[in-house]
Design an enzyme around this catalytic site. Structure first.
Site, mmCIF file in Angstrom:
data_model
loop_
_atom_site.group_PDB
_atom_site.id
_atom_site.type_symbol
_atom_site.label_atom_id
_atom_site.label_comp_id
_atom_site.label_asym_id
_atom_site.label_seq_id
_atom_site.Cartn_x
_atom_site.Cartn_y
_atom_site.Cartn_z
ATOM 1 N N ARG A 36 0.826 -1.221 0.000
ATOM 2 C CA ARG A 36 0.000 0.000 0.000
ATOM 3 C C ARG A 36 0.855 1.262 0.000
ATOM 4 O O ARG A 36 0.436 2.277 -0.555
ATOM 5 C CB ARG A 36 -0.935 0.007 1.208
ATOM 6 C CG ARG A 36 -2.094 -0.934 1.018
ATOM 7 C CD ARG A 36 -3.178 -0.645 2.024
ATOM 8 N NE ARG A 36 -4.365 -1.390 1.677
ATOM 9 C CZ ARG A 36 -5.115 -2.059 2.550
ATOM 10 N NH1 ARG A 36 -4.795 -2.057 3.819
ATOM 11 N NH2 ARG A 36 -6.189 -2.706 2.159
ATOM 12 N N LYS A 200 -20.222 -15.027 3.789
ATOM 13 C CA LYS A 200 -21.651 -14.754 4.009
ATOM 14 C C LYS A 200 -22.375 -14.243 2.781
ATOM 15 O O LYS A 200 -21.875 -13.339 2.100
ATOM 16 C CB LYS A 200 -21.786 -13.692 5.101
ATOM 17 C CG LYS A 200 -21.435 -14.167 6.474
ATOM 18 C CD LYS A 200 -21.796 -13.080 7.449
ATOM 19 C CE LYS A 200 -21.323 -13.394 8.849
ATOM 20 N NZ LYS A 200 -21.185 -12.159 9.611
ATOM 21 N N GLY A 353 -9.907 -7.620 -0.404
ATOM 22 C CA GLY A 353 -9.926 -8.501 0.760
ATOM 23 C C GLY A 353 -9.241 -9.836 0.545
ATOM 24 O O GLY A 353 -8.117 -9.916 0.053
ATOM 25 N N GLY A 376 -14.436 -3.493 1.014
ATOM 26 C CA GLY A 376 -15.783 -2.949 1.224
ATOM 27 C C GLY A 376 -16.103 -1.837 0.240
ATOM 28 O O GLY A 376 -17.210 -1.767 -0.304
HETATM 29 P P1 AMP Z 1 -15.221 -13.014 3.038
HETATM 30 O O1 AMP Z 1 -14.463 -12.115 3.968
HETATM 31 O O2 AMP Z 1 -16.702 -12.946 3.205
HETATM 32 O O3 AMP Z 1 -14.769 -12.897 1.607
HETATM 33 O O4 AMP Z 1 -14.866 -14.502 3.511
HETATM 34 C C1 AMP Z 1 -13.584 -15.034 3.443
HETATM 35 C C2 AMP Z 1 -13.456 -16.140 4.438
HETATM 36 O O5 AMP Z 1 -14.395 -17.142 4.154
HETATM 37 C C3 AMP Z 1 -12.094 -16.801 4.371
HETATM 38 O O6 AMP Z 1 -11.425 -16.593 5.591
HETATM 39 C C4 AMP Z 1 -12.402 -18.272 4.155
HETATM 40 O O7 AMP Z 1 -11.611 -19.132 4.950
HETATM 41 C C5 AMP Z 1 -13.851 -18.381 4.579
HETATM 42 N N1 AMP Z 1 -14.518 -19.497 3.926
HETATM 43 C C6 AMP Z 1 -14.533 -19.781 2.612
HETATM 44 N N2 AMP Z 1 -15.193 -20.916 2.378
HETATM 45 C C7 AMP Z 1 -15.613 -21.385 3.567
HETATM 46 C C8 AMP Z 1 -16.366 -22.523 3.982
HETATM 47 N N3 AMP Z 1 -16.803 -23.417 3.096
HETATM 48 N N4 AMP Z 1 -16.631 -22.654 5.301
HETATM 49 C C9 AMP Z 1 -16.183 -21.748 6.196
HETATM 50 N N5 AMP Z 1 -15.482 -20.653 5.865
HETATM 51 C C10 AMP Z 1 -15.195 -20.468 4.567
#
Ligand code: AMP
Length: 395
Positions: A36, A200, A353, A376
């Site tokens: 960065r 999520k 991210g 974000g």
């Molecule tokens: P996000 O910040 O919403 O993009 O989520 C990323 C996180 O989701 C990472 O730390 C991954 O380890 C987690 N992740 C991805 N797939 C899975 C899964 N099947 N079960 C639990 N966590 C997950």
């Protein structure tokens, strides 16, 4: 959205307040990843062509309005000085000592860096008195902190408001981000595929609904896939699920159908009996996951399906990993798609991210058309929200 750029500003003899995103990892007082800081150098150098009276401000981590020496920007100043071959005057108490005093006394080879803005509660509350201290003596405002531009914080909004509109501009990074992300919504080359993963559905619902108006394919992976599979009546065992988001998933399926967007979901899985780093990977070669197991990565057949869709695409947006890529036994889905996206030959955008970390892990970041610096912020931009930090610069 149109906004002023650095080249539109009159900078000679002016003092510039420059908001950057220097939120870098620091361990034992040393910067461990200076990506960065390097990304900010072109904007600083562009301003330096006209004036060296630059006051740089940034946040680092989440000190929650309290001084926390572990989150001091001082090590960042040291790295900035090395990269620019300039002296960086570090100002840690700009509430009692007036910033413009420092700026006015700068020598040709000096610039100013302020201490972590979030040491003071006024930054995140967009406080006007705090912003007055920051804006004192400043003639020009430049924001190049794209990753923070979705936050109405003092250095992003209130300080800008105190500078005349014709003296506010976006830096080179923001220019690049907006150009790259806009191409996804304004006539993207088709087929356009959105690859969504991560933890999520609820975090990504806005952006998914907005992109359904523009894309041809929506590939779903990561933990969010199991909410989609459960909605379809499949067994998901003990996988992560958002039972209260079934209504949102229903809306996504309906919108996709009416816009003729194909939704692609996992047809096989890599599972484990616990969510743990040392868990043994169990291959499930079926859409259904038995009780006692949770899906932690997409399976081989799914990888092949997804790769085929990506190979045919002219534009790909990727946001979120396909599995728990941080643990090697569940990283294959994410690594394989990262590689495929980077080799697709079309326009490829990685949206912040964890996908950026995954692209780095797969060693393919430099093969992507654009890797966004704002997680974000890039999602909100794609969702169609007006980011407060961009709105204040618009003309
Ligand atoms: P996000 O910040 O919403 O993009 O989520 C990323 C996180 O989701 C990472 O730390 C991954 O380890 C987690 N992740 C991805 N797939 C899975 C899964 N099947 N079960 C639990 N966590 C997950």
């Amino acid at each position: 959205m149109k906004f002023r750029k650095i080249e539109d500003l009159e900078l000679e003899f002016k003092t510039v307040f420059l908001r950057l995103d220097l939120n870098v990892p620091i361990e034992n007082g040393k910067v461990t990843d200076d990506t960065r800081i390097r990304a900010a150098i072109p904007t600083i150098k562009k301003i330096l062509e006209k004036t060296n009276k630059i006051v740089i401000a940034s946040h680092l981590g989440r000190p929650k309005g309290k001084i926390n020496q572990d989150l001091s920007l001082e090590p960042v100043g040291a790295r900035l000085a090395e990269l620019l071959e300039l002296e960086v005057l570090f100002v840690n108490d700009f509430l009692t000592e007036s910033i413009d005093q420092f700026a006015n006394n700068l020598q040709k080879n000096q610039i100013v860096l302020l201490e972590n803005l979030r040491f003071w509660p006024g930054e995140t509350t967009n406080d006007s008195t705090f912003a007055d201290k920051l804006a004192k003596g400043m003639n020009v405002y430049v924001n190049d902190a794209f990753g923070t531009s979705h936050r109405a914080h003092a250095s992003i909004v209130n300080v800008a408001e105190k500078i005349k509109p014709e003296n506010r501009a976006a830096g080179l990074l923001i220019e690049k981000e907006v150009a790259a992300l806009s191409t996804l919504k304004i006539n993207p080359k088709t087929p356009f595929t959105v690859v969504m993963g991560g933890s999520k559905v609820s975090d990504k619902i806005g952006v998914i609904l907005s992109l359904l108006d523009h894309c041809n394919h929506l590939i779903i992976g990561g933990a969010m896939a199991y909410t989609f599979l459960k909605f379809k009546g499949l067994k998901i065992g003990d996988s992560v699920v958002e039972n209260d988001k079934m209504g949102l998933v229903d809306t996504i399926f309906r919108n996709a159908e009416s816009r003729k967007v194909s939704i692609h979901l996992p047809i096989d899985h890599v599972c484990a009996d616990s969510f743990s780093k040392d868990a043994t990977a169990v291959k499930i070669e079926d859409e259904n996951i038995p009780d006692g197991l949770m899906g932690l990565d997409i399976g081989e057949k799914t990888i092949l399906n997804y790769q085929e869709v990506i190979r045919e695409s002219q534009t790909v947006l990727w946001n979120g990993p396909m599995g728990v890529f941080e643990w090697s036994q569940f990283s294959k889905g994410t690594m394989s798609l990262a590689k495929e996206i980077s080799e697709s030959g079309g326009t490829t955008v990685v949206g912040g991210g964890d996908s950026v970390a995954a692209a780095n892990m797969a060693n393919v970041s430099d093969k992507m058309t654009h890797v966004s610096t704002g997680g974000g912020a890039s999602l909100e931009f794609l969702e169609g929200s007006q980011l407060p930090g961009l709105k204040i610069l618009s003309i």
